[in-house]
Design an enzyme around this catalytic site. Structure first.
Site, mmCIF file in Angstrom:
data_model
loop_
_atom_site.group_PDB
_atom_site.id
_atom_site.type_symbol
_atom_site.label_atom_id
_atom_site.label_comp_id
_atom_site.label_asym_id
_atom_site.label_seq_id
_atom_site.Cartn_x
_atom_site.Cartn_y
_atom_site.Cartn_z
ATOM 1 N N LEU A 199 0.826 -1.085 0.101
ATOM 2 C CA LEU A 199 -0.024 -0.105 0.067
ATOM 3 C C LEU A 199 0.967 1.292 -0.071
ATOM 4 O O LEU A 199 1.987 1.258 0.622
ATOM 5 C CB LEU A 199 -0.780 -0.145 1.235
ATOM 6 N N LEU A 230 -9.949 3.902 3.234
ATOM 7 C CA LEU A 230 -9.669 2.940 2.100
ATOM 8 C C LEU A 230 -8.400 2.381 2.243
ATOM 9 O O LEU A 230 -7.275 3.007 1.886
ATOM 10 C CB LEU A 230 -10.180 3.634 0.829
ATOM 11 N N ASP A 231 -8.273 1.111 2.378
ATOM 12 C CA ASP A 231 -6.775 0.440 2.288
ATOM 13 C C ASP A 231 -5.740 1.136 3.334
ATOM 14 O O ASP A 231 -4.505 1.121 3.162
ATOM 15 C CB ASP A 231 -6.258 0.509 0.835
ATOM 16 N N GLU A 232 -6.292 1.769 4.491
ATOM 17 C CA GLU A 232 -5.201 2.297 5.487
ATOM 18 C C GLU A 232 -5.375 1.898 6.829
ATOM 19 O O GLU A 232 -4.802 2.410 7.565
ATOM 20 C CB GLU A 232 -5.708 3.819 5.454
#
EC number: 3.5.1.10
Length: 287
Positions: A199, A230-232
């Site tokens: 990421l 989101l995606d964190e």
């Protein structure tokens, strides 16, 4: 009773100070418990944060754990501990969400069949029908809930109703839908997602085509808890595979799937075995 029925786990975090390990050990010894596994970590010996996972055995634990937790709460207050207790005999109830890419689902099903995932697999939920034959061949309930921009709130409500009171952890095995904040509120730090690459590289569609165009030399995957960002969310596990100029976009995709399967599997196992402590937006993983 079997060893599993008499085994308990404590996950602890608190400000670091002298005597924490000794106090926990003395407490368990005073209860007649024997420590089977112990791991700890401090961010700094003086003024840091302390984390510990203890797995212990205690005769007749199911009938004694209420009193044990009540008494441990007094020790926890003294040391300003945040703590959780989990009996090993109670497997976590798991739901898997999947879309059309089935490689991560297949890996989880294989390991569940082999007894390597310490969970009750209660259901698989999908916005497509692709996985139904595979899932139902194993006797696992399969629920098809189509999702569109127009019906997303209703679709999430239907999924939540299916899981209500039945599920402890959700695994997104390449589920290609973004869950709403209201959905996430029901399962904080209990939804695990797998993401291709490190990421936040190559977020969105066709990541391996863009990786090919960029000429990457490493293909990776990240498993993390899902948050509103989101995606964190807090990262549980990551891994990579080295690639080179000979890899086509398809080769990169195949390599990526191999890494995704392994990374998600490890992250799910560690969660099921109570080996993960979330600390802010990070994790302490006693693997």
């Amino acid at each position: 009773m079997t060893s599993r029925e008499n085994r308990g786990r404590l996950l602890i975090s608190c400000p670091d100070r002298i005597g924490i390990v000794g106090a926990i050990g003395q407490f368990l010894a005073s209860c007649g418990a024997n420590i089977a596994e112990s791991a700890q970590h401090s961010t700094a010996p003086w003024g840091g944060d302390f984390f510990m996972r203890v797995e212990f055995e205690l005769e007749d634990l199911p009938n004694r754990e209420e009193a044990l937790c009540r008494d441990f709460a007094k020790l926890a207050e003294e040391y300003q501990m945040r703590w959780r207790y989990h009996p090993a005999r109670k497997k976590k109830r798991m739901a898997i969400f999947v879309s059309r890419e089935l490689h991560c689902l297949q890996e989880l099903l294989w390991e569940w069949q082999d007894g390597l995932l310490d969970a009750e697999l209660k259901m698989v939920i999908s916005n497509h029908e692709d996985a139904r034959p595979l899932v139902e061949s194993l006797g696992i309930p399969y629920h098809h809930i189509p999702v569109s921009p127009e019906n997303k709130p209703e679709a999430e409500a239907k999924a939540l109703a299916l899981m209500d009171g039945q599920i402890d952890v959700i695994v997104l095995a390449r589920y290609m839908q973004i869950l709403s904040p209201s959905f996430l509120e029901h399962y904080p730090q209990r939804i695990i997602n797998i993401h291709h690459s490190f990421l936040p590289a190559f977020i969105g569609r066709n990541p391996y085509q863009r990786a090919y165009q960029r000429g990457v030399k490493l293909i990776g995957a990240t498993a993390h808890y899902v948050t509103e960002e989101l995606d964190e969310g807090p990262i549980i596990e990551q891994d990579v595979m080295r690639v080179d100029h000979r890899f086509t976009a398809l080769d990169l995709r195949i390599a990526g799937r191999q890494v995704e399967r392994a990374v998600l599997s490890r992250a799910v196992k560690w969660h099921l075995e109570d080996k993960v402590i979330v600390h802010g937006n990070k994790t302490i993983v006693f693997a």
